[in-house]
Design a protein around this motif. Structure first.
Motif, PDB file in Angstrom:
ATOM      1  N   GLN A 630      27.204 -40.349 110.915  1.00 54.80           N
ATOM      2  CA  GLN A 630      25.910 -40.216 110.249  1.00 54.80           C
ATOM      3  C   GLN A 630      25.424 -38.772 110.338  1.00 54.80           C
ATOM      4  O   GLN A 630      24.871 -38.230 109.373  1.00 54.80           O
ATOM      5  CB  GLN A 630      24.898 -41.165 110.905  1.00 54.80           C
ATOM      6  CG  GLN A 630      23.546 -41.171 110.201  1.00 54.80           C
ATOM      7  CD  GLN A 630      22.571 -42.144 110.843  1.00 54.80           C
ATOM      8  OE1 GLN A 630      22.695 -42.478 112.006  1.00 54.80           O
ATOM      9  NE2 GLN A 630      21.598 -42.615 110.077  1.00 54.80           N
ATOM     10  N   ALA A 631      25.642 -38.133 111.477  1.00 60.62           N
ATOM     11  CA  ALA A 631      25.217 -36.744 111.651  1.00 60.62           C
ATOM     12  C   ALA A 631      25.934 -35.826 110.666  1.00 60.62           C
ATOM     13  O   ALA A 631      25.321 -34.916 110.097  1.00 60.62           O
ATOM     14  CB  ALA A 631      25.481 -36.287 113.084  1.00 60.62           C
ATOM     15  N   VAL A 632      27.227 -36.059 110.443  1.00 52.55           N
ATOM     16  CA  VAL A 632      27.970 -35.229 109.487  1.00 52.55           C
ATOM     17  C   VAL A 632      27.361 -35.352 108.095  1.00 52.55           C
ATOM     18  O   VAL A 632      27.155 -34.350 107.388  1.00 52.55           O
ATOM     19  CB  VAL A 632      29.460 -35.619 109.475  1.00 52.55           C
ATOM     20  CG1 VAL A 632      30.188 -34.958 108.301  1.00 52.55           C
ATOM     21  CG2 VAL A 632      30.123 -35.226 110.788  1.00 52.55           C
ATOM     22  N   ARG A 633      27.059 -36.574 107.690  1.00 47.35           N
ATOM     23  CA  ARG A 633      26.449 -36.778 106.366  1.00 47.35           C
ATOM     24  C   ARG A 633      25.076 -36.116 106.289  1.00 47.35           C
ATOM     25  O   ARG A 633      24.746 -35.444 105.300  1.00 47.35           O
ATOM     26  CB  ARG A 633      26.324 -38.272 106.066  1.00 47.35           C
ATOM     27  CG  ARG A 633      27.656 -38.995 105.863  1.00 47.35           C
ATOM     28  CD  ARG A 633      27.427 -40.380 105.272  1.00 47.35           C
ATOM     29  NE  ARG A 633      26.590 -41.214 106.131  1.00 47.35           N
ATOM     30  CZ  ARG A 633      27.046 -42.005 107.096  1.00 47.35           C
ATOM     31  NH1 ARG A 633      28.358 -42.055 107.331  1.00 47.35           N
ATOM     32  NH2 ARG A 633      26.213 -42.749 107.818  1.00 47.35           N
ATOM     33  N   MET A 634      24.276 -36.297 107.319  1.00 47.16           N
ATOM     34  CA  MET A 634      22.922 -35.748 107.311  1.00 47.16           C
ATOM     35  C   MET A 634      22.937 -34.221 107.342  1.00 47.16           C
ATOM     36  O   MET A 634      22.141 -33.564 106.646  1.00 47.16           O
ATOM     37  CB  MET A 634      22.146 -36.295 108.509  1.00 47.16           C
ATOM     38  CG  MET A 634      21.857 -37.795 108.421  1.00 47.16           C
ATOM     39  SD  MET A 634      21.260 -38.484 109.992  1.00 47.16           S
ATOM     40  CE  MET A 634      19.770 -37.513 110.252  1.00 47.16           C
ATOM     41  N   LEU A 635      23.820 -33.657 108.131  1.00 45.15           N
ATOM     42  CA  LEU A 635      23.893 -32.196 108.213  1.00 45.15           C
ATOM     43  C   LEU A 635      24.317 -31.594 106.878  1.00 45.15           C
ATOM     44  O   LEU A 635      23.808 -30.541 106.465  1.00 45.15           O
ATOM     45  CB  LEU A 635      24.870 -31.785 109.320  1.00 45.15           C
ATOM     46  CG  LEU A 635      24.364 -32.003 110.747  1.00 45.15           C
ATOM     47  CD1 LEU A 635      25.528 -32.041 111.730  1.00 45.15           C
ATOM     48  CD2 LEU A 635      23.380 -30.901 111.135  1.00 45.15           C
ATOM     49  N   GLY A 636      25.243 -32.250 106.201  1.00 42.45           N
ATOM     50  CA  GLY A 636      25.639 -31.778 104.879  1.00 42.45           C
ATOM     51  C   GLY A 636      24.479 -31.817 103.900  1.00 42.45           C
ATOM     52  O   GLY A 636      24.281 -30.896 103.101  1.00 42.45           O
ATOM     53  N   ARG A 637      23.692 -32.881 103.987  1.00 40.43           N
ATOM     54  CA  ARG A 637      22.532 -32.998 103.107  1.00 40.43           C
ATOM     55  C   ARG A 637      21.504 -31.910 103.422  1.00 40.43           C
ATOM     56  O   ARG A 637      20.924 -31.300 102.516  1.00 40.43           O
ATOM     57  CB  ARG A 637      21.896 -34.378 103.286  1.00 40.43           C
ATOM     58  CG  ARG A 637      20.679 -34.628 102.424  1.00 40.43           C
ATOM     59  CD  ARG A 637      20.087 -36.000 102.701  1.00 40.43           C
ATOM     60  NE  ARG A 637      19.613 -36.116 104.084  1.00 40.43           N
ATOM     61  CZ  ARG A 637      19.043 -37.212 104.577  1.00 40.43           C
ATOM     62  NH1 ARG A 637      18.928 -38.300 103.828  1.00 40.43           N
ATOM     63  NH2 ARG A 637      18.625 -37.251 105.828  1.00 40.43           N
ATOM     64  N   THR A 638      21.306 -31.642 104.697  1.00 39.62           N
ATOM     65  CA  THR A 638      20.349 -30.602 105.080  1.00 39.62           C
ATOM     66  C   THR A 638      20.798 -29.229 104.595  1.00 39.62           C
ATOM     67  O   THR A 638      19.979 -28.423 104.137  1.00 39.62           O
ATOM     68  CB  THR A 638      20.166 -30.591 106.605  1.00 39.62           C
ATOM     69  OG1 THR A 638      19.729 -31.878 107.023  1.00 39.62           O
ATOM     70  CG2 THR A 638      19.156 -29.542 107.021  1.00 39.62           C
ATOM     71  N   LEU A 639      22.076 -28.951 104.687  1.00 40.94           N
ATOM     72  CA  LEU A 639      22.582 -27.671 104.184  1.00 40.94           C
ATOM     73  C   LEU A 639      22.341 -27.543 102.686  1.00 40.94           C
ATOM     74  O   LEU A 639      22.050 -26.445 102.191  1.00 40.94           O
ATOM     75  CB  LEU A 639      24.074 -27.531 104.502  1.00 40.94           C
ATOM     76  CG  LEU A 639      24.410 -27.115 105.932  1.00 40.94           C
ATOM     77  CD1 LEU A 639      25.915 -27.148 106.157  1.00 40.94           C
ATOM     78  CD2 LEU A 639      23.865 -25.725 106.223  1.00 40.94           C
TER      79      LEU A 639
END
Length: 973
Positions: A630-639
């Protein structure tokens, strides 16, 4: 094992090639090239100590040159052509300061190492009028040429010896050229020759003619000729007929490494300015930081601080200025002040001046070029030289003229008026503030920060000046310049007694301090703001608390966690679910997991896609709670949000956290790329926390992939001069990197000591870092088994087990079960192995799961249960091969063979060697020393050692004695 979460954006704060020897100055008049490694690597010589740091995945062409791999390859080819197998003449061209002279020096060193006799000449402006002075300097060691026939010796005597008498005939040019060729031929018959000619543009014409004659007649002779000249001044004799190599500007990566090697490396905004203004010129990259260190600054055409020029840079880029006509200098100043170079702007600004005609002498001198309606300067430093050579009155006149001409462009007009201002001016300040708002709306945060900072300087009213400074600091934060933020925010308190403004300035100052590793100072500011505003301004207090949580995590100190909990209880957190989830996760990520996951879920349900502060907080919470996918997906979205908003302030930290999550998630190549990107962004921004963290992650990846020597060097160099006792998360990750490097090298006792240092030596051992240390337990246990330290390691694991609640993350539970299984002396080990592999969710951490499968397979095979071991070993092997974790892949393949399973052949490591590396490896395998190999291959012993340093990790070996077996696995075709 992980650490280093992102820095949430403070809530409530507004809008969402030169010599690397740093202790010596380059010799006067030389063109420096960067002495170091290729773009993504570094060799620092004479700076603390000689250390090689591999930053990127590739290895360079040579350990002495940075950013010049292509040029070195061509020079190597030239040296190899001394036997007549290729072109024997090469022309190096480039702008002043590009590094041509150092490349010539390098060629001389390599030529001597190959046994070539070197003759060299350097053109001199002072001798350009002395006939044949250049050829005389080149040939002087060979004169008088006693072995030559008498007529040729006489011709040389006439040219370089006693002057002719009035009755003697003039020396025939052809006779001289033939005599010089004979002299070269005679010397080359004894020993191959390397002829080096630097600064060809300043040789006398007679020498150029002789060298041109010689260059066309080298075929069949063991002679090679290298010439270096400025790009715009290559003599006609060499302009088209010979191979040419252009020494262009350094890449931004190489330029950044060169800046890092200076005695006082620039950081933050100064670093960005230097990189932009130097435009990859190595001399400029060396000289500009020196000038800044000496305190030489001026006022730029944008109203901000201008980068100064040293005398050497002025000599290179502005030497022609004093001799230009007055109208030309006036027109050049308009070009420099305008910044953009639009010819139409210049014509409107100086209607009485024929700008095109006035610029003609400058164009003939090579300072500018006019085309397509643009006035293009030869180099950005020409602009600086022209601007700084003018008086303030002259610059002011130029800016006022341009402001009048740009009435329809309010942003540019405001800057020119600001540059011309002689005192505070409310009208100009307002115009700049409006320009800043437009820039910010476009995502131009750095431009907005500059405009607001200058607007504040021009604002007469103190409170409004303080507000504009605060807004400038906010924009600088989003632009990614923490040191600039610290500088600006620190001035707010001197201008106002307004408690809210002072608190917001402290919040921004705390953010900047945390990014630069000064966690204790950051927390003094941030926790103080949070407590002081807990009831009067709860939103501001929550922003301070959320920002403080990052420094609390990175410092790892129990006192800071207790303070975060205490002050958090004073604030109503109902309006900030994201900040609450992040702070709660930081305070204790291993207790009340159900509650923490509930807070994360609730916050995600209401978070706004445009709220960068909330997004970064929730990214950190998901990562710290082991919700890795989930963190990988969220971090990509934040970038994606960051890129759309044009904000660089959190880009480096988010990218670094994404690198860590990708590493844990088994996407190692993507993790390497993200860590590399984060490193360069952080280096330019001065975000030391990320700079160190990314280097440590890259070192860990190198170790796990078998390059233990480089990993150890990189990990050690990354923290040199840094006190990690105040950043326990980095301290633990650093120990883990060193421990894994030692483990791969077979140094199990050292590996255990490094990993054991992630826990205290108390009677009941405790984690050095309350979160990051726990993920070292599996590797700690593996090292303990091989180092004979089971009992000590068991005491650590048992202490951790007693301190944790049963409700732990599946990842941490698997790590603890693996450690318990490895340290067990009973058949209970199988129960722990089964528990570690029972939950399918552990597929999210493939490397850690594969380690457990390997350990279980080994345990089963040693109990003669090979059939049961094979499925676990096969699954582990597939993972290790996918990740290119060679030490573990090799170990697993050996276990599989011992368990009776066929192992598919993989590409041999020896097959990755270049032809030259293969040749060196085979000679070393025969027992030859580096000096013996160097003599056979016409290399230097140092170059042989360098190649062996690359060969060992490629073959997955650590000793010379292993070469024969490694090469035998892949016989040459």
């Amino acid at each position: 094992m992980t650490s280093l979460p992102p820095f949430p954006v403070p809530a409530g704060t507004g809008v969402a090639g030169g010599r690397r020897t740093a202790d010596r100055e380059p010799a006067a008049g030389t063109d420096p090239v960067v002495r170091g490694w290729q773009d993504d690597q570094l060799m620092v010589t004479g700076w603390r100590r000689t250390t090689v740091v591999h930053i990127g995945p590739d290895y360079p062409a040579d350990p002495g040159i940075l950013g010049r791999a292509a040029e070195l390859s061509r020079l190597e080819g030239l040296l190899g052509s001394v036997d007549g197998t290729g072109p024997q003449v090469l022309v190096l061209v480039g702008e002043p300061g590009a590094g041509k002279s150092t490349l010539v020096d390098w060629t001389a060193e390599q030529g001597r190492a190959r046994g070539l006799r070197t003759l060299r000449v350097r053109g001199s402006e002072g001798e350009a009028g002395l006939g044949l002075s250049g050829v005389h300097q080149l040939l002087h060691p060979l004169l008088p040429g006693d072995a030559l026939p008498a007529p040729q010796r006489a011709a040389l005597d006439r040219a370089f010896g006693v002057p002719a008498t009035p009755h003697e005939a003039a020396l025939d040019q052809m006779s001289l050229c033939i005599s010089v060729l004979a002299l070269i031929d005679d010397a080359a018959a004894r020993r191959p020759l390397l002829l080096l000619v630097d600064d060809v543009q300043w040789l006398d014409l007679g020498s150029v003619d002789v060298l041109g004659f010689l260059a066309r007649r080298l075929e069949g002779k063991p002679v090679v000729l290298l010439l270096a000249a400025r790009e715009e001044a290559v003599p006609a004799r060499f302009d088209r007929d010979f191979p040419r190599v252009t020494v262009g500007p350094l890449s931004r990566t190489a330029a950044g490494l060169l800046l890092d090697a200076q005695p006082h490396p620039p950081r933050g905004r100064a670093r960005t300015q230097i990189l932009q203004q130097a435009a990859g010129n190595p001399l400029a990259l060396i000289e500009l930081p020196r000038a800044l260190t000496r305190g030489r600054t001026g006022t730029g055409q944008d109203g901000g601080a201008a980068l100064p020029l040293t005398a050497r840079l002025e000599n290179l880029f502005a030497a022609d200025l004093p001799g230009l006509p007055e109208p030309t200098r006036e027109a050049l100043l308009l070009v420099a002040a305008a910044g953009t170079g639009h010819l139409a702007d210049l014509l409107r600004a100086a209607p009485a001046l024929d700008v095109v005609r006035a610029l003609d002498p400058a164009e003939r001198a090579g300072l500018v070029r006019i085309e397509d309606g643009q006035v293009l300067l030869r180099h950005p430093l020409v602009r600086s030289a022209v601007y700084q050579a003018a008086s303030f009155a002259e610059r002011r006149h130029a800016h006022l003229a341009l402001a009048a001409a740009l009435a329809g462009e309010p942003d540019r007009r405001a800057w020119h008026l600001a540059a011309a201002a002689t005192d505070q001016d409310a009208e100009v300040a307002d115009a700049l503030a409006e320009s800043a708002e437009r820039a910010r709306a476009r995502g131009g945060y750095a431009a907005a920060a500059s405009a607001l900072e200058r607007a504040a300087e021009l604002t007469p009213e103190p409170t409004l000046r303080a507000r504009r400074l605060l807004m400038a600091a906010q924009a600088a934060m989003y632009a990614g310049h923490p040191q600039w933020v610290s500088e600006i925010s620190g001035r707010v308190g001197d201008l106002t007694e307004d408690a809210r403004l002072r608190a917001e300035a402290s919040l921004l100052g705390g953010w900047a301090l945390g990014v630069t590793l000064r966690h204790e100072e950051a927390l003094t500011l941030l926790l103080g703001v949070a407590e002081a505003t807990a009831t009067s301004a709860p939103k501001l207090a929550l922003g301070a608390l959320s920002t403080a949580a990052t420094s609390v995590y990175n410092s790892g100190m129990p006192f800071h966690r207790a303070e975060l909990r205490r002050i958090g209880a004073l604030i109503d957190t109902a309006d900030d679910p994201a900040g609450l989830a992040w702070s709660a996760a930081v305070i204790d990520p291993h207790r009340q997991r159900v509650r923490l996951l509930g807070l994360l879920k609730d916050a995600l349900a209401v978070v706004s896609e445009d709220s960068l502060g909330d997004l970064t907080a929730l990214d950190g919470a998901a990562w710290i709670l082991d919700e890795t996918e989930q963190a990988v997906r969220m971090l990509g979205r934040t970038l994606d949000v960051i890129r759309r908003a044009g904000s660089a302030g959190t880009n480096a930290t988010i990218t670094q956290t994404l690198a860590l999550a990708l590493f844990e998630n088994g996407s190692w190549t993507a993790a390497q790329d993200a860590a590399d990107e984060a490193f360069w962004m952080a280096t330019e921004a001065g975000a030391d926390n990320v700079t160190l963290g990314s280097c440590i992650l890259q070192a860990t990846l190198r170790a796990l992939r078998g390059d233990h020597a480089t990993a150890r060097e990189q990990a050690l160099e990354a923290v040199r001069g840094v006190d990690l006792r105040r950043s326990l998360s980095l301290q633990v990750r650093h120990r883990h990197a060193l421990g894994m490097a030692a483990f791969v090298a077979g140094e199990h006792a050292d590996a255990y000591e490094q990993l054991r240092a992630t826990f205290t030596r108390d009677f009941r051992p405790a984690p050095v870092h309350y979160h990051a240390s726990l993920y070292c337990l599996g590797d700690l246990a593996a090292a303990a088994v091989r180092a004979g330290r089971r009992e000590d390691a068991r005491s650590v694991v048992e202490a951790v087990e007693h301190s944790l609640e049963p409700d732990r993350s599946p990842r941490l539970a698997a790590v603890l079960h693996r450690a318990a299984a490895l340290l067990s002396d009973t058949e209970d080990a199988e129960k722990h192995f089964a528990a570690a592999l029972a939950d399918s969710v552990t597929d999210c951490w493939p490397f850690e799961k594969a380690l457990t499968q390997l350990d279980l397979g080994e345990w089963l095979r040693r109990r003669r249960r090979s059939a049961e071991a094979r499925p676990h070993l096969s699954a582990a092997l597939e993972c290790f091969q996918r990740l290119d974790a060679r030490p573990w892949a090799d170990r697993t393949a050996a276990e599989l063979r011992a368990a009776g399973a066929p192992v598919a052949a993989t590409t041999s490591a020896a097959g990755e060697l270049t032809a030259q590396e293969r040749q060196i490896a085979e000679l070393a395998a025969q027992g030859l020393t580096n000096r013996d190999i160097a003599a056979r291959l016409y290399l230097s012993p140092r170059t042989v050692g360098y190649h062996l340093h690359k060969i060992f990790p490629k073959l997955g070996i650590s000793a010379r004695a292993q070469l024969r077996d490694a090469l035998a696995q892949d016989p040459p075709q």
